[in-house]
Design an enzyme around this catalytic site. Structure first.
Site, PDB file in Angstrom:
ATOM      1  N   SER A 190       0.829  -1.196   0.000  1.00 40.80           N
ATOM      2  CA  SER A 190       0.000   0.000   0.000  1.00 40.80           C
ATOM      3  C   SER A 190       0.868   1.252   0.000  1.00 40.80           C
ATOM      4  O   SER A 190       1.646   1.473  -0.907  1.00 40.80           O
ATOM      5  CB  SER A 190      -0.975  -0.040   1.176  1.00 40.80           C
ATOM      6  OG  SER A 190      -1.971   0.929   1.040  1.00 40.80           O
ATOM      7  N   ASP A 345      -2.887   6.238  -3.573  1.00 42.99           N
ATOM      8  CA  ASP A 345      -1.625   5.630  -3.144  1.00 42.99           C
ATOM      9  C   ASP A 345      -1.189   4.561  -4.149  1.00 42.99           C
ATOM     10  O   ASP A 345      -1.891   4.296  -5.130  1.00 42.99           O
ATOM     11  CB  ASP A 345      -1.743   5.092  -1.716  1.00 42.99           C
ATOM     12  CG  ASP A 345      -2.721   3.937  -1.581  1.00 42.99           C
ATOM     13  OD1 ASP A 345      -3.515   3.717  -2.517  1.00 42.99           O
ATOM     14  OD2 ASP A 345      -2.708   3.257  -0.533  1.00 42.99           O
ATOM     15  N   ASP A 347      -1.130   1.337  -4.576  1.00 43.33           N
ATOM     16  CA  ASP A 347      -2.005   0.244  -5.020  1.00 43.33           C
ATOM     17  C   ASP A 347      -3.435   0.722  -5.230  1.00 43.33           C
ATOM     18  O   ASP A 347      -4.327  -0.076  -5.500  1.00 43.33           O
ATOM     19  CB  ASP A 347      -1.959  -0.928  -4.044  1.00 43.33           C
ATOM     20  CG  ASP A 347      -2.596  -0.609  -2.702  1.00 43.33           C
ATOM     21  OD1 ASP A 347      -2.396   0.523  -2.212  1.00 43.33           O
ATOM     22  OD2 ASP A 347      -3.272  -1.484  -2.125  1.00 43.33           O
ATOM     23  N   ASP A 349      -5.884   1.875  -3.364  1.00 42.89           N
ATOM     24  CA  ASP A 349      -7.052   1.602  -2.529  1.00 42.89           C
ATOM     25  C   ASP A 349      -7.414   2.815  -1.673  1.00 42.89           C
ATOM     26  O   ASP A 349      -8.554   2.953  -1.245  1.00 42.89           O
ATOM     27  CB  ASP A 349      -6.870   0.338  -1.679  1.00 42.89           C
ATOM     28  CG  ASP A 349      -5.710   0.411  -0.693  1.00 42.89           C
ATOM     29  OD1 ASP A 349      -4.914   1.361  -0.762  1.00 42.89           O
ATOM     30  OD2 ASP A 349      -5.595  -0.511   0.139  1.00 42.89           O
TER      31      ASP A 349
END
Length: 656
Positions: A190, A345, A347, A349
């Site tokens: 993340s 961010d 990734d 999410d």
């Protein structure tokens, strides 16, 4: 090997190396298949790098309910790890250690997951082989770990769907459902620092694993002692399936259904609404840019941050919670006269925003404020459209975590909706969405994933619960159940529509937020975290957690403590009657209405503190602008004082 063992024994006797570190080093040397293992450990022993060895080996990286997360590049990089020159200057090989993200732990995790799936297939008499979808972000080693995961899974007898390139965590969640897979894995850490990576596991519903699957998978993984295994016979080998444009298109078709008022969006775009978007070197642009094009939004991107780069070289941290991560986007917005900056961010999410206020300045919104604006707009728009009615409002629900603002609860309850609260972690929100789907009649469940979104909504409103939206204060949100995790792609679509709504009324988003406060009350939150890294840091965090649980404060910032709720030892039920799982979190209520929550982070070496204050208008009335301004200042100052008190209290507890 004997020289290494002798040096390690001497280091333990001298107090330089922990007993647990020595034991884990011995086990890894015995079990690991790569020669890099002994070379790296030998080099660190020769350098007497005991602190580094303790950090790498004081424990075995635990496969928790979310999977794995840890360093993939050590603080000291050995010559064996550095190897041949690589793009972006990363080491050739990941960090050696039982407490690290590396091939050894990736292999063990994958072997364990496939073993659990095969056992689950047998118990349920399911035909064929397990099917797993694997996605990855742009971090160091993400593609390497994905290829390793696919190889280990297929050699252990599972089919694997792998994306042709980096894709987001929410698309992985969607794709597990869309591809009718039995599990999913995303290789990401993340918004963690560049040296980290992770391995997050999903089950067939598209949500992160929860009980009973979580314990079952953990037991299987922990039973795997080595990265060495015997592949299944040729006729049982799994196959690798590549996912590309068709999967992207299917996901974007669902994302488009998040828009509630397409004519209004088109009109706002025509009237000059401008957006700046940055993916902060991550995967977000893969879906968000074509979605903004598809919806007709005018937008600009931060060119230097579109480059996939696991070093995240233009930011201190690729975390849209931090102002610094949006700095370049804000600079571009000022040059282009944009109304809104959106950042996701690595990734994709999480999503953060900066919005232009009435003074023409860009202002950062918190995750609580972003989620509240989404909830306020969607509830009111759905009521206006006749989707939510007095007759079905009780079947409509906003789902949030306990540490997310109660403003969202106030919005829900004013209109007769439920507000269900969960522990921190979107897996619990995903579990709620699974529960609502399971409550549908069997004939609808059988075809639910393939039904158009209007039909799924109608079914939920008639038979179950309609999820309006929800999320976490930590910049994670969703507004539909076709994704069972926080969705930066979906959040971008939804928040762009909120911006269009404000534009259509001649308001800034800050003006619109003040309307929410005037109607529902002023709610403000302040989050603080303290970082303690390595073996010593982990011990400090544990001491603090135990200290607060056994000796909660009697007062805080000159206000008496009126009650505490210990989620690790007490049993609580939510508004729907579901029992809240046990978790290390303490809620502290103060006499003046403020509140503190304390919990250790599940993914970073931090202990987190959440502080809350609010002021509600007299029932039946609303705050005027002149009333709201001093209330804001007063509440903000009270939370600053409370955070100062917390930091002082932590220092005292660690010193005692």
């Amino acid at each position: 090997m004997s020289d290494i063992s002798s040096s390690i024994r001497q280091a333990v006797q001298a107090g330089h190396l922990l007993e647990s570190s020595a034991g884990n080093i011995k086990q890894l040397l015995e079990r690991a298949s790569s020669p890099v293992t002994e070379e790296s450990i030998g080099e660190l022993v020769d350098k007497a790098a005991w602190e580094e060895l303790n950090d790498r080996f004081y424990k075995t990286l635990a496969f928790g309910t979310g999977g794995l997360r840890g360093r993939t590049i050590g603080k000291i990089v050995t010559a064996a790890e550095q190897g041949e020159p690589q793009p972006l200057g990363r080491p050739q090989r990941p960090c050696i250690g039982t407490n690290a993200m590396n091939d050894y732990n990736i292999s063990r995790a994958t072997q364990g997951l496939v073993a659990y799936l095969k056992e689950w297939f047998a118990k349920n008499n399911l035909p064929g082989r397990p099917k797993i979808v694997v996605a990855h972000d742009t971090r160091h080693f993400s593609r390497d770990f994905t290829e390793l995961t696919a190889r280990v899974a297929t050699e252990n007898g599972a089919d694997v769907c792998v994306f042709e390139g980096p894709r987001s965590t929410p698309q992985l969640s969607f794709s597990v459902r869309h591809e009718n897979a039995n599990a999913g894995i995303v290789i990401t850490a993340s918004h963690n620092p560049p040296h980290d990576n992770g391995y997050k596991v999903y089950f067939g519903e598209g949500a992160q694993v929860v009980e009973p699957h979580a314990s079952g998978i953990i037991a299987k993984v922990n039973a795997i002692e080595s990265d060495v295994y015997e592949p299944v016979p040729a006729e049982q080998l799994g196959r690798i399936i590549t996912l590309g444009k068709a999967n992207d298109d299917a996901y974007m078709e669902r994302l488009e259904t998040l828009i509630l008022d397409r004519p209004m969006v088109a009109a706002a775009a025509e009237s000059g609404l401008k957006i700046v978007y940055t993916s902060i070197h991550g995967v977000g642009g893969t879906i968000i840019k074509p979605m903004l094009d598809r919806l007709g939004f005018r937008y600009f991107t931060v060119a230097e941050q579109e480059i996939a780069d696991g070093r995240f070289p233009t930011v201190k941290s690729p975390n849209p919670e931090n102002a610094e991560a949006l700095a370049r986007g804000m600079e571009l917005a000022d040059r282009e006269g944009a109304d809104l900056v959106i950042a996701t961010d690595p990734d994709c999410d999480r999503m953060g925003v900066a919005v232009r206020n009435s003074a023409g300045e860009l202002e950062l919104l918190t995750g609580n404020q972003i989620g509240s604006l989404m909830a306020y707009y969607r509830v009111n728009k759905l009521i206006k459209q006749g989707v939510i009615t007095p007759g079905n409002a009780a079947r409509c629900v906003i789902v949030k975590t306990f540490v997310t603002t109660d403003l969202q609860k106030a919005i829900a309850e004013k209109h007769g909706l439920r507000c269900a609260e969960t522990l921190t972690g979107f897996k619990y929100i995903g579990e709620k969405l699974g529960k609502y789907e399971a409550a549908l009649p069997s004939e609808i469940r059988a075809k639910y994933r393939s039904l158009p979104e209007p039909e799924t909504r109608a079914a939920r409103l008639q038979y179950s619960s309609y999820y309006v939206c929800g999320g976490e204060e930590s910049y994670g949100y969703s507004a539909a159940d076709f994704v069972r995790d926080k969705d930066g792609n979906g959040a971008t679509v939804v928040f762009a529509e909120v911006a269009a709504y404000a534009k259509s009324r001649g308001l800034t988003l800050v003006d619109l937020l003040d309307e929410v406060y005037a109607e529902h009350g002023f709610y403000l939150e302040k989050n603080g975290s303290l970082t303690f890294e390595g073996a010593d840091g982990a011990a400090k965090i544990q001491r603090l957690v135990e200290s607060y649980a056994t000796q909660p404060p009697k007062d805080a910032d000159a206000s008496a403590v009126t009650g505490t709720r210990n989620f690790a030892t007490e049993t609580f039920k939510d508004v729907e009657g579901d029992t809240i799982p046990k978790e290390k979190m303490l809620m502290i209520d103060l006499a003046d209405g403020r509140r503190i929550a304390v919990r250790p982070s599940g993914t970073e070496p931090k202990i987190k503190f959440y502080m809350y204050a609010r002021r509600a208008p007299v029932p039946g009335s609303a705050f005027t602008p002149s009333e709201l301004a001093p209330i804001k200042n007063e509440i903000r100052a009270s939370l600053e004082r409370l955070w100062s008190w917390v930091q002082s209290d932590v220092s005292s507890r660690l010193a005692s």
